[in-house]
Design an enzyme around this catalytic site. Structure first.
Site, PDB file in Angstrom:
ATOM      1  N   ASP A   1     -33.878 144.046 146.377  1.00 53.25           N
ATOM      2  CA  ASP A   1     -33.037 143.052 145.696  1.00 53.25           C
ATOM      3  C   ASP A   1     -32.103 142.363 146.689  1.00 53.25           C
ATOM      4  OD1 ASP A   1     -32.936 144.095 142.413  1.00 53.25           O
ATOM      5  OD2 ASP A   1     -33.658 145.466 143.950  1.00 53.25           O
TER       6      ASP A   1
ATOM      7  N   ARG B   1     -37.136 158.060 148.949  1.00 54.23           N
ATOM      8  CA  ARG B   1     -38.075 156.946 148.811  1.00 54.23           C
ATOM      9  C   ARG B   1     -37.378 155.656 149.204  1.00 54.23           C
ATOM     10  NH1 ARG B   1     -37.109 157.668 142.710  1.00 54.23           N
ATOM     11  NH2 ARG B   1     -36.293 155.668 142.007  1.00 54.23           N
TER      12      ARG B   1
ATOM     13  N   GLN C   1     -38.059 151.110 149.480  1.00 55.28           N
ATOM     14  CA  GLN C   1     -38.581 149.968 148.728  1.00 55.28           C
ATOM     15  C   GLN C   1     -39.198 149.020 149.748  1.00 55.28           C
ATOM     16  OE1 GLN C   1     -35.458 148.303 146.137  1.00 55.28           O
ATOM     17  NE2 GLN C   1     -36.543 149.096 144.362  1.00 55.28           N
TER      18      GLN C   1
ATOM     19  N   PRO D   1     -34.608 161.919 138.756  1.00 57.84           N
ATOM     20  CA  PRO D   1     -33.404 162.231 137.976  1.00 57.84           C
ATOM     21  C   PRO D   1     -32.978 161.106 137.049  1.00 57.84           C
ATOM     22  CG  PRO D   1     -33.149 163.016 140.209  1.00 57.84           C
ATOM     23  CD  PRO D   1     -34.418 162.213 140.196  1.00 57.84           C
TER      24      PRO D   1
ATOM     25  N   GLY E   1     -41.389 148.892 144.205  1.00 59.55           N
ATOM     26  CA  GLY E   1     -40.633 147.878 143.477  1.00 59.55           C
ATOM     27  C   GLY E   1     -41.296 147.491 142.177  1.00 59.55           C
TER      28      GLY E   1
ATOM     29  N   ASP F   1     -42.317 149.088 139.434  1.00 57.24           N
ATOM     30  CA  ASP F   1     -42.329 150.280 138.597  1.00 57.24           C
ATOM     31  C   ASP F   1     -42.067 149.880 137.141  1.00 57.24           C
ATOM     32  OD1 ASP F   1     -39.843 149.506 139.680  1.00 57.24           O
ATOM     33  OD2 ASP F   1     -38.993 151.519 139.475  1.00 57.24           O
TER      34      ASP F   1
ATOM     35  N   GLU G   1     -33.326 139.509 134.275  1.00 57.76           N
ATOM     36  CA  GLU G   1     -34.059 139.966 135.453  1.00 57.76           C
ATOM     37  C   GLU G   1     -35.517 139.518 135.441  1.00 57.76           C
ATOM     38  OE1 GLU G   1     -34.453 144.190 135.649  1.00 57.76           O
ATOM     39  OE2 GLU G   1     -35.192 144.365 133.603  1.00 57.76           O
TER      40      GLU G   1
END
Length: 541
Positions: A172, A217, A219, A279, A311, A313, A508
């Site tokens: 982003d 992880r 991006q 989580p 990205g 997901d 978004e």
């Protein structure tokens, strides 16, 4: 169902790759409190809990919970009692931030004067005004007491995507930084890049986002392009000289940890070897994997994290069914088994950009090294991903050793990256796009033509993909490509404008079918950024 989740979640208190846990927090990343709170569904969004601040040190909270749960029947804490425990030991998300307005914001950046249409210019002014609501500065208490937070401390203030995304996010930030530079907010852009460079120094790569539960992880690696955007705006060679070794460190991470050989070629993929629930999406992961064997669970949990790293997901793009076909459901996500066309186009552009940085700094030997990497990448992309008959670049399935021919805007990513060897390939890609069926929608190009219910699929259109597609087409010299780029840009501006007029907000993602209709699907509600002013509360000018 609730009891199944409780028992099932206990089985996931596993170690990650090479015997290391995803992060060392027994509250924010693994452990009984996380399991209990998330499976009890105390909050509508799993991310809410893992963004809360501890009111006491972790060992105190963990001991209190052990004693607390011992008093309960079979150690299980009823949701009402659990809520009381959370209220006692946790603060709401957001307490890690201090009030901050970007000091380099000013009300009349030059780009506004270049917008001829008065309505669009006023709209752009209102969007420019939103920077003031998106700035964040992390409290020094996070640095002094990191054990109380899931927030990763970064020293410079920054701009967030908004909504549930309270912290800095990696890819982003590329578009945020370009927007800041357009708004002449160079100091804020500089600080954001310094934060990301600092994360590479700390982790060896940029984590997905600014939380400890994202530590294993990444991006899509856009940091090199962020540095390039800043350098093109400032021509600051000293900044470039200091940043370059860190950019190479990140590049090496991707080549050493996210690459795979196909014949004589090396290409990149997304790959996360942590077999635990995310989580921030804990219950989603538990429910999705509850009917699977242990091996299947572990594999799917790793693949979901790789999907988050991409990205995208999530998307049907990453599905592989039992026969190796690009169909299935979310439980058949196999992200790591793809060599994505857009990731490899981005790596190619990074290699070209790193070569250019070395040339700027008169390090011709290093420039030659990266130019050689570009040559190798081009050969790999054209050998493995390019399809001359169809005229586009397609993801490669490592399980079947074949390309997947579904439409995604990413099939044209090498056009955006200008990573192809013959001009005719770009022209072929234009014809591919025109014949794909993806241009029939009035409000943007869909992320796919498959309606899976996932957010990175039809009917959603995402801003990063629109930008990469339009920018790529605008780099092709033919009148046909230029006209198509202009038409798609007009469609996208119209979509955003109609939504802003209707909802007084930016979204978004958008639905390609409805005029100004927000997108949907996926794991969370569509994220909204409301305007700071309206007819009832005019913007301050």
């Amino acid at each position: 169902m609730q009891r199944v989740l409780w028992c099932f979640s206990a089985a996931f208190l596993l170690v990650g790759v090479n015997g290391l846990p995803p992060c060392d927090s027994e509250i924010y990343c693994n452990g009984n409190i996380l399991s209990a709170v998330q499976t009890s569904r105390l909050f509508d969004d799993d991310k809410y809990f893992v963004d809360m601040k501890l009111k006491a040190p972790p060992d105190v909270v963990l001991l209190a919970y052990r004693n607390f749960s011992k008093e309960m029947f079979y150690g299980r804490v009823p949701p009402t009692k659990l809520q009381e425990f959370v209220n006692l030991y946790f603060d709401k998300p957001g307490t890690e931030f201090e009030p901050w307005t970007p000091p380099d914001w000013h009300d009349k950046p030059k780009f506004l004067g270049r917008i001829a249409d008065q309505n669009l210019r006023l709209w752009a002014e209102e969007i420019h005004n939103l920077w003031k609501s998106l700035g964040r500065k992390i409290s020094t208490d996070v640095n002094d007491h990191p054990e109380l937070y899931s927030q990763i401390y970064i020293p410079y203030p920054f701009v967030v995507p908004g909504g549930r995304f309270r912290e800095i996010y990696y890819w982003d930030s590329y578009w945020i930084i370009n927007g800041l530079l357009l708004s002449e907010m160079t100091d804020t852009a500089y600080g954001m890049i310094q934060n990301l460079l600092g994360l590479v120094n700390r982790y060896g790569f940029v984590p997905n986002g600014g939380r400890i539960y994202y530590e294993r992880r990444s991006q899509p690696p856009f940091l090199t392009l962020m540095v390039d955007s800043y350098y093109q705006a400032t021509k600051d060679k000293n900044f470039l000289r200091k940043a370059l070794p860190v950019l190479e460190q990140e590049y090496n991470f991707w080549m050493q940890n996210r690459s795979v050989a196909v014949s004589e070629h090396i290409l990149n993929r997304y790959h996360v070897e942590i077999s635990m629930p995310r989580p921030e999406s804990y219950t989603d992961d538990l429910e999705l994997t509850e009917e699977l064997s242990n091996d299947e669970k572990n594999q799917l949990l790793m693949e979901l994290k790789a999907g988050a790293e991409s990205g995208w997901d999530f998307s049907s793009r990453w599905y592989i069914d039992g026969d190796g076909n690009n169909i299935g459901t979310l439980s058949e996500t196999r992200t790591s088994q793809f060599l994505p066309s857009d990731l490899n186009a981005l790596m190619c552009l990074n290699e070209k950009t790193l070569a250019s940085f070395h040339m700027i700094l008169d390090d011709f030997e290093s420039a030659a090294r990266f130019n050689l990497a570009v040559d190798r990448r081009l050969a790999a992309i054209e050998s493995v991903l390019w399809d001359a008959e169809r005229g586009a670049w397609f993801d490669y399935n490592l399980m079947t050793h074949s390309k997947h021919f579904e439409f995604y805007p990413s099939n044209l990513a090498p056009v955006w990256a200008e990573c192809y060897s013959k001009p005719a390939m770009g022209e072929k890609a234009v014809q591919y796009l025109k014949a794909s069926g993806a241009l029939q929608f009035p409000n943007g190009v869909p992320t796919s033509l498959r309606q899976s219910g996932q957010q990175w699929d039809y009917p959603n259109a995402w801003p990063p993909l629109q930008h990469m597609l339009i920018s790529g087409l605008s780099k092709i010299q033919s009148a046909e490509a230029q006209e198509l780029a202009f038409d798609l840009a007009q469609r996208w501006i119209r979509t955003n404008w109609l939504a802003y007029v209707k909802y007084e907000a930016m979204f978004e993602k958008y639905d390609v079918n409805g005029d100004g209709k927000p997108g949907g699907g996926g794991e969370y509600e569509v994220q909204v950024l409301h305007r700071l002013c309206s007819h009832h509360a005019p913007c301050q000018r």
